[in-house]
Design a protein around this motif. Structure first.
Motif, PDB file in Angstrom:
ATOM      1  N   MET A   1      55.667  28.541 102.939  1.00 35.77           N
ATOM      2  CA  MET A   1      54.539  29.054 102.165  1.00 35.77           C
ATOM      3  C   MET A   1      53.349  29.258 103.091  1.00 35.77           C
ATOM      4  O   MET A   1      52.931  28.315 103.770  1.00 35.77           O
ATOM      5  N   ALA A   2      52.846  30.497 103.117  1.00 32.50           N
ATOM      6  CA  ALA A   2      51.723  30.840 103.994  1.00 32.50           C
ATOM      7  C   ALA A   2      51.981  30.420 105.433  1.00 32.50           C
ATOM      8  O   ALA A   2      51.087  29.948 106.133  1.00 32.50           O
ATOM      9  N   GLY A   3      53.240  30.565 105.861  1.00 35.61           N
ATOM     10  CA  GLY A   3      53.584  30.284 107.245  1.00 35.61           C
ATOM     11  C   GLY A   3      53.857  28.834 107.565  1.00 35.61           C
ATOM     12  O   GLY A   3      54.152  28.490 108.716  1.00 35.61           O
ATOM     13  N   ARG A   4      53.772  27.957 106.575  1.00 32.95           N
ATOM     14  CA  ARG A   4      54.043  26.536 106.795  1.00 32.95           C
ATOM     15  C   ARG A   4      55.303  26.116 106.041  1.00 32.95           C
ATOM     16  O   ARG A   4      55.597  26.653 104.974  1.00 32.95           O
ATOM     17  N   THR A   5      56.013  25.151 106.598  1.00 28.80           N
ATOM     18  CA  THR A   5      57.236  24.658 105.974  1.00 28.80           C
ATOM     19  C   THR A   5      57.006  23.260 105.413  1.00 28.80           C
ATOM     20  O   THR A   5      56.450  22.395 106.085  1.00 28.80           O
ATOM     21  N   PHE A   6      57.421  23.068 104.178  1.00 26.18           N
ATOM     22  CA  PHE A   6      57.310  21.768 103.521  1.00 26.18           C
ATOM     23  C   PHE A   6      58.692  21.338 103.050  1.00 26.18           C
ATOM     24  O   PHE A   6      59.521  22.170 102.700  1.00 26.18           O
ATOM     25  N   GLN A   7      58.918  20.034 103.020  1.00 30.66           N
ATOM     26  CA  GLN A   7      60.220  19.508 102.618  1.00 30.66           C
ATOM     27  C   GLN A   7      60.325  19.310 101.109  1.00 30.66           C
ATOM     28  O   GLN A   7      61.396  19.421 100.531  1.00 30.66           O
ATOM     29  N   SER A   8      59.211  18.996 100.471  1.00 26.78           N
ATOM     30  CA  SER A   8      59.219  18.739  99.030  1.00 26.78           C
ATOM     31  C   SER A   8      58.758  19.975  98.264  1.00 26.78           C
ATOM     32  O   SER A   8      57.848  20.688  98.702  1.00 26.78           O
ATOM     33  N   ARG A   9      59.377  20.192  97.101  1.00 30.45           N
ATOM     34  CA  ARG A   9      58.972  21.294  96.223  1.00 30.45           C
ATOM     35  C   ARG A   9      58.043  20.812  95.105  1.00 30.45           C
ATOM     36  O   ARG A   9      57.744  21.559  94.184  1.00 30.45           O
ATOM     37  N   LEU A  10      57.605  19.574  95.215  1.00 32.52           N
ATOM     38  CA  LEU A  10      56.669  19.027  94.231  1.00 32.52           C
ATOM     39  C   LEU A  10      55.301  18.852  94.865  1.00 32.52           C
ATOM     40  O   LEU A  10      55.149  18.135  95.851  1.00 32.52           O
ATOM     41  N   MET A  11      54.312  19.530  94.305  1.00 31.52           N
ATOM     42  CA  MET A  11      52.929  19.310  94.685  1.00 31.52           C
ATOM     43  C   MET A  11      52.306  18.390  93.624  1.00 31.52           C
ATOM     44  O   MET A  11      52.710  18.414  92.464  1.00 31.52           O
ATOM     45  N   THR A  12      51.330  17.615  94.021  1.00 29.64           N
ATOM     46  CA  THR A  12      50.722  16.685  93.081  1.00 29.64           C
ATOM     47  C   THR A  12      49.205  16.801  93.110  1.00 29.64           C
ATOM     48  O   THR A  12      48.613  17.269  94.075  1.00 29.64           O
ATOM     49  N   GLY A  13      48.593  16.334  92.019  1.00 32.94           N
ATOM     50  CA  GLY A  13      47.143  16.291  91.933  1.00 32.94           C
ATOM     51  C   GLY A  13      46.633  14.903  92.264  1.00 32.94           C
ATOM     52  O   GLY A  13      47.393  13.925  92.266  1.00 32.94           O
ATOM     53  N   SER A  14      45.349  14.801  92.522  1.00 33.88           N
ATOM     54  CA  SER A  14      44.757  13.526  92.911  1.00 33.88           C
ATOM     55  C   SER A  14      43.791  12.992  91.857  1.00 33.88           C
ATOM     56  O   SER A  14      43.185  11.940  92.047  1.00 33.88           O
ATOM     57  N   GLY A  15      43.637  13.699  90.748  1.00 34.44           N
ATOM     58  CA  GLY A  15      42.715  13.257  89.711  1.00 34.44           C
ATOM     59  C   GLY A  15      43.390  12.369  88.676  1.00 34.44           C
ATOM     60  O   GLY A  15      44.621  12.294  88.598  1.00 34.44           O
ATOM     61  N   LYS A  16      42.590  11.665  87.900  1.00 31.63           N
ATOM     62  CA  LYS A  16      43.013  10.949  86.692  1.00 31.63           C
ATOM     63  C   LYS A  16      43.738   9.620  86.932  1.00 31.63           C
ATOM     64  O   LYS A  16      44.101   8.943  85.984  1.00 31.63           O
ATOM     65  N   PHE A  17      43.964   9.250  88.183  1.00 35.75           N
ATOM     66  CA  PHE A  17      44.596   7.956  88.439  1.00 35.75           C
ATOM     67  C   PHE A  17      43.593   6.825  88.182  1.00 35.75           C
ATOM     68  O   PHE A  17      42.395   6.991  88.382  1.00 35.75           O
ATOM     69  N   ASP A  18      44.115   5.678  87.749  1.00 34.49           N
ATOM     70  CA  ASP A  18      43.233   4.544  87.454  1.00 34.49           C
ATOM     71  C   ASP A  18      42.665   3.905  88.713  1.00 34.49           C
ATOM     72  O   ASP A  18      41.625   3.244  88.662  1.00 34.49           O
ATOM     73  N   SER A  19      43.372   4.047  89.846  1.00 37.36           N
ATOM     74  CA  SER A  19      42.873   3.489  91.097  1.00 37.36           C
ATOM     75  C   SER A  19      43.454   4.278  92.259  1.00 37.36           C
ATOM     76  O   SER A  19      44.491   4.949  92.119  1.00 37.36           O
ATOM     77  N   PHE A  20      42.804   4.174  93.406  1.00 40.74           N
ATOM     78  CA  PHE A  20      43.309   4.857  94.603  1.00 40.74           C
ATOM     79  C   PHE A  20      44.652   4.278  95.033  1.00 40.74           C
ATOM     80  O   PHE A  20      45.516   5.001  95.513  1.00 40.74           O
ATOM     81  N   GLU A  21      44.831   2.973  94.852  1.00 36.10           N
ATOM     82  CA  GLU A  21      46.091   2.354  95.261  1.00 36.10           C
ATOM     83  C   GLU A  21      47.257   2.883  94.415  1.00 36.10           C
ATOM     84  O   GLU A  21      48.328   3.189  94.935  1.00 36.10           O
ATOM     85  N   THR A  22      47.025   2.997  93.118  1.00 37.91           N
ATOM     86  CA  THR A  22      48.057   3.569  92.246  1.00 37.91           C
ATOM     87  C   THR A  22      48.343   5.007  92.650  1.00 37.91           C
ATOM     88  O   THR A  22      49.505   5.439  92.675  1.00 37.91           O
TER      89      THR A  22
END
Length: 258
Positions: A1-22
């Protein structure tokens, strides 16, 4: 994608978690390598976003700055530029990715197709790898591809709704006609819905709320990662045709007759 290779097909968001550790544990369990960060909310220290950018290891993860909170093309273009600078400050000098969101509707959070296309055209000219969030509109998806977007990201259903895939036919049309990756983004609530999205032919998924707000986000992160893999494998394997009648699994030859 856009010239870069990634191993996982799952992207994730960083919002809404109860804590950074979680958040860290959930993202690790999911296997995701691309994580979205809401530029405007990080810069304004919105609740839950204070210190978020520094909470993740950007040596291992690829930042996908997003323009969440922008209601017009001009706002989104400005925030995308800030996102690129933020990625550089965190050590990703060559990161020109942006998840383009232009959402003027506060109730249903549906993207504005006209300003999304307008912003995409300008950002592509400025050298961004644009990943636009859109309604599942095959005509708009093709237009965005033609102006040079790196992906198209049709929603399965409204953001955070957990309604699953409400527009499978439109997503399939987008997949059939796209020459760039198609990422289903928004609405997925369960691993079965994640797998189904991949079975439709999507190249990747972006999931946030379903993981962050699960009773056990870490377990759900792993489940979503596995479902993404299973759905992709199923798509490549090719499902059997749907029939209107039964078809015996065992051969009928050699049966004992009375």
């Amino acid at each position: 994608m856009a010239g870069r290779t990634f191993q996982s097909r799952l992207m994730t968001g960083s919002g809404k978690f109860d804590s950074f550790e979680t958040m860290r544990q959930s993202l690790a369990a999911s296997g995701s390598e691309i994580v979205t960060v809401a530029v405007r909310r990080v810069q304004t220290n919105a609740p839950g976003h204070e210190g978020l950018a520094a909470a993740l290891d950007w040596q291992k993860l690829w930042m996908l700055p997003n323009t969440a909170g922008c209601q017009t093309a001009d706002e989104a273009i400005r925030v995308a530029r800030l996102g690129r600078e933020m990625a550089k400050l965190l050590g990703q000098e060559d990161n020109n990715f942006v998840k383009l969101e232009v959402i003027p509707d506060p109730k249903y959070l549906l993207p504005d197709p006209i300003d999304t296309l307008k912003a995409a055209e300008q950002l592509v000219k400025e050298g961004f790898a644009v990943l636009p969030y859109i309604n599942a509109d095959p005509v708009l998806a093709k237009r965005l591809e033609e102006v040079g977007c790196a992906t198209v990201m049709p929603l399965g259903s409204p953001i955070g709704s957990g309604q699953g895939i409400r527009n499978a036919a439109s997503i399939q049309i987008i997949v059939e006609n796209a020459q760039i990756p198609v990422v289903v983004d928004a609405g997925i609530g369960t691993p079965s819905e994640a797998a189904y999205s991949m079975e439709l032919g999507a190249d990747a998924l972006l999931i946030n709320t379903a993981i962050a707000k699960a009773t056990d986000p870490v377990a759900m992160g792993r489940a979503m990662g596995l479902a993404t893999e299973a759905g992709r494998l199923a798509y490549l394997a090719g499902r059997i045709p749907v029939k209107t009648h039964a078809s015996a699994s065992s051969p009928t030859t050699g049966q004992v007759s009375h």
